[in-house]
Design a protein around this motif. Structure first.
Motif, PDB file in Angstrom:
ATOM      1  N   ASP A 160      -0.007   3.022   8.195  1.00  0.00           N
ATOM      2  CA  ASP A 160       0.732   3.482   7.107  1.00  0.00           C
ATOM      3  C   ASP A 160       0.817   2.805   5.951  1.00  0.00           C
ATOM      4  N   GLY A 161       0.146   1.580   6.003  1.00  0.00           N
ATOM      5  CA  GLY A 161       0.035   0.751   4.676  1.00  0.00           C
ATOM      6  C   GLY A 161       1.124  -0.366   4.650  1.00  0.00           C
TER       7      GLY A 161
ATOM      8  N   LEU B 186       0.728  -1.209   0.090  1.00  0.00           N
ATOM      9  CA  LEU B 186      -0.085  -0.063  -0.073  1.00  0.00           C
ATOM     10  C   LEU B 186       1.156   1.115   0.056  1.00  0.00           C
ATOM     11  N   THR B 187       0.539   2.059  -0.747  1.00  0.00           N
ATOM     12  CA  THR B 187       1.442   3.394  -0.932  1.00  0.00           C
ATOM     13  C   THR B 187       0.487   4.422  -0.692  1.00  0.00           C
ATOM     14  N   ILE B 188       1.090   5.598   0.320  1.00  0.00           N
ATOM     15  CA  ILE B 188       0.257   6.657   0.723  1.00  0.00           C
ATOM     16  C   ILE B 188       0.872   7.830   0.179  1.00  0.00           C
ATOM     17  N   GLU B 189      -0.071   8.543  -0.619  1.00  0.00           N
ATOM     18  CA  GLU B 189       0.339   9.829  -1.033  1.00  0.00           C
ATOM     19  C   GLU B 189      -0.611  10.845  -0.538  1.00  0.00           C
ATOM     20  N   ILE B 190       0.216  11.999  -0.101  1.00  0.00           N
ATOM     21  CA  ILE B 190      -0.510  13.205   0.266  1.00  0.00           C
ATOM     22  C   ILE B 190      -0.947  13.885  -0.920  1.00  0.00           C
ATOM     23  N   THR B 191      -2.272  14.195  -1.239  1.00  0.00           N
ATOM     24  CA  THR B 191      -2.869  14.692  -2.342  1.00  0.00           C
ATOM     25  C   THR B 191      -3.270  16.037  -2.088  1.00  0.00           C
TER      26      THR B 191
ATOM     27  N   THR C 127      -3.170   3.681  -2.163  1.00  0.00           N
ATOM     28  CA  THR C 127      -3.086   2.878  -3.272  1.00  0.00           C
ATOM     29  C   THR C 127      -2.657   1.407  -3.260  1.00  0.00           C
ATOM     30  N   GLN C 128      -3.060   0.522  -3.771  1.00  0.00           N
ATOM     31  CA  GLN C 128      -2.629  -0.947  -3.539  1.00  0.00           C
ATOM     32  C   GLN C 128      -2.069  -1.104  -4.983  1.00  0.00           C
ATOM     33  N   THR C 129      -1.221  -2.297  -5.068  1.00  0.00           N
ATOM     34  CA  THR C 129      -0.607  -2.870  -6.414  1.00  0.00           C
ATOM     35  C   THR C 129      -1.573  -3.167  -7.301  1.00  0.00           C
TER      36      THR C 129
END
Length: 422
Positions: free
Chosen positions: A175-176, A11-16, A402-404
Motif C-alpha cells: 500500500d506504499g 508513496l501515495t495510491i490514488e484510484i484513477t 506517486t512518490q514525492t
C-alpha cells in the motif's frame, strides 16, 4: 560507491478508474483496550485495503448506527438497514510488550460469523497485522487469496542540482507505506526480481560501468555478484524453487537466455539464436520459460523448455509484444504490447491466445503480477514523470502510485507471506 539507507519517502495510491459495482461492507472502528491512544487505526487500514481492491465499498463511519466491538453487541437489523451484506468488528488491546488484534467477519443477512481471528502483534508489525486481516476478509468473501500483506520493490531516479542522477532500489509495503531504500547508486539500477521466499532481490547494477547481476539479502543488505560475464548481464528471473536464475547474457555473441545455478554457478544455455533473446520469465511449475525475441523481425514472446530446445511463438497480435510474465496460476501472460508508438499492458489467455489490453496510458512497461494474480503493477509516464501504477487483471480498477520526488520504474511485486491461524 553503493550505500544502503533508512531514508523514508512517501508513496501515495490514488484510484484513477473503475470500482463501479463494488460490494458495500461495514468496517466498524476497532475498540481499544490500553492506557494510551491506539498506535494504529486498524479498521482504517482494512477499509483502505478493501477499497483499493475495487471489490468493496466500505460504508462511511457517519452512516453507522452503532459501534459494536463484540459479536454479542451486534444488531444485524441495523446493518441490513444500512445495506451492508457483510460486517467487520474488532478491537485492539495491549498485551505485555505488544498487542492483540481480534476481529470477526459476519454475514449480515444470515446473522452468521464467517471468520474470527485473534492475532498477536508488535507495534512495528501492526500495519502488517491489519493487512493480514484484510487478506483473510478478501479471501473469505471473494474466494481468492488477498495480497495486501505483501511488498513491492521498485527503482527511483532523482536528478540532483548538479544534473547528476541518483538511483535507489526501494522495498515498500504493497500500500506504499514503509518504503526503505536498500541500495543507492550513482549508476543505474534495473530489473529487481524477488526470490520466492521474499528474502532476497536479484537486480542489475551499472555501478562498475557495465551491466552485472547481484543478489542481495533484504534484511542484512549482504549481496553477492553472481553474473559478470563479458558483454550483457541482465534481466534476472528466479526459478520457482529459488535455486536458479534465468538471465540474458551476450558472452557468446548475441544476447541469449541462460540459466545460472546459484549453488555451483554452472550455466545452461537455453536459447541459441543470432537474434536478441531477452526478458526470461519462469512458468509457475519451473518447466518452461517465456522470453522476448526479435527472431521473427519484431519483438514477440516465445516459450521454451527450461532444458532448452525449439521455442514456440506465443504472440501474434500486433507487431510488438515484450516483457511477458506468467500469471501465478500459469494460465495467462501479462505483457507490454505496442502499436503506433503507444505501449500498453495486455493480458493473454494461454489456452485461447486471446489478448486483452487493460491500460489506457501511452508508455507502460515492466508489468508484474500480484501473488494472487488479481492486480498487475507496472510503470508508466504521467506529465513527463515516471510513476508506478496498478490495474486489476480485468482492467476494471486502476490506481496510480506517486512518490514525492524523481522518477519511479520497474516495479516487482513480492511473494505472499504466511497467514495467521484462527
Amino acid at each position: 560507491m553503493v550505500l544502503s539507507t533508512p531514508v523514508r519517502a512517501a508513496l501515495t495510491i490514488e484510484i484513477t478508474g473503475g470500482a463501479e459495482g463494488a460490494q458495500p461492507i461495514a468496517i466498524v472502528p476497532f475498540g481499544w483496550e490500553g492506557a494510551t491512544a491506539p498506535p494504529e487505526d486498524i479498521a482504517g487500514i482494512i477499509s483502505a485495503d478493501l477499497h483499493r481492491s475495487g471489490e468493496f465499498a466500505p460504508l462511511p463511519e457517519k452512516s453507522m448506527a452503532s459501534r459494536p466491538h463484540e459479536g454479542s453487541q451486534v444488531n444485524f437489523a441495523d446493518w441490513r438497514a444500512a445495506g451492508a451484506p457483510n460486517l467487520v468488528i474488532g478491537k485492539l488491546r495491549a498485551s505485555g510488550n505488544g498487542y492483540v488484534a481480534q476481529f470477526q467477519l459476519f454475514d449480515v443477512f444470515k446473522g452468521e460469523q464467517l471468520a474470527g481471528y485473534s492475532i498477536a502483534s508488535s507495534e512495528q508489525d501492526l500495519r502488517r497485522t491489519a493487512h493480514q486481516i484484510s487478506d483473510i476478509i478478501y479471501e473469505k468473501l471473494t474466494g481468492q487469496p488477498g495480497a495486501f500483506a505483501t511488498r513491492i520493490a521498485y527503482v527511483t531516479e532523482v536528478r540532483g542540482a548538479n544534473a547528476k542522477s541518483r538511483y535507489s532500489l526501494w522495498v515498500a509495503d504493497a500500500d506504499g507505506y514503509n518504503p526503505v531504500a536498500i541500495l543507492n547508486s550513482a549508476q543505474p539500477l534495473m530489473s529487481p526480481a524477488w526470490s520466492p521466499d521474499g528474502a532476497r532481490l536479484a537486480y542489475v547494477s551499472f555501478e562498475r560501468r557495465r551491466p552485472e547481476v547481484y543478489v542481495q539479502e533484504i534484511a542484512t543488505r549482504h549481496r553477492e555478484l553472481v553474473a559478470s560475464y563479458p558483454g550483457i548481464n541482465s534481466a534476472p528471473a528466479w526459478s520457482p524453487d529459488g535455486t536458479r536464475l534465468a538471465l540474458t547474457l551476450s558472452k557468446d555473441g548475441s544476447p541469449d537466455v541462460y540459466i545460472l545455478s546459484l549453488r555451483n554457478k554452472s550455466l545452461l544455455r537455453v536459447t541459441d539464436s543470432p537474434a536478441i533473446d531477452t526478458e526470461p520469465s519462469w512458468s509457475p511449475d519451473g518447466k518452461s520459460l517465456v522470453f522476448t525475441s526479435d527472431r521473427g523481425g519484431r519483438p514477440q514472446l516465445y516459450r521454451v523448455s527450461a532444458a532448452g530446445g525449439k521455442p514456440q511463438r506465443l504472440t501474434f497480435e500486433g507487431d510488438y509484444n515484450a516483457h511477458g510474465v506468467f500469471s501465478p496460476d500459469g494460465r495467462s501472460l501479462v505483457m507490454v504490447t505496442g502499436e503506433s508508438n503507444r505501449f500498453r499492458i495486455a493480458v493473454q489467455d494461454l489456452s485461447s491466445g486471446a489478448q486483452r489490453i487493460v491500460t489506457d496510458t501511452r508508455l507502460d512497461e515492466s508489468p508484474s503480477f500480484a501473488p494472487n494474480g488479481a492486480i498487475i503493477a507496472y510503470a508508466t509516464e504521467v506529465n513527463n514523470r515516471g510513476v508506478l501504477a496498478m490495474v486489476s487483471v480485468d482492467g476494471r480498477v486502476r490506481q496510480r502510485v506517486t512518490q514525492t520526488e524523481g522518477n519511479a520504474r520497474e516495479p516487482a511485486w513480492g511473494p505472499r507471506t504466511n497467514r495467521p491461524k484462527p
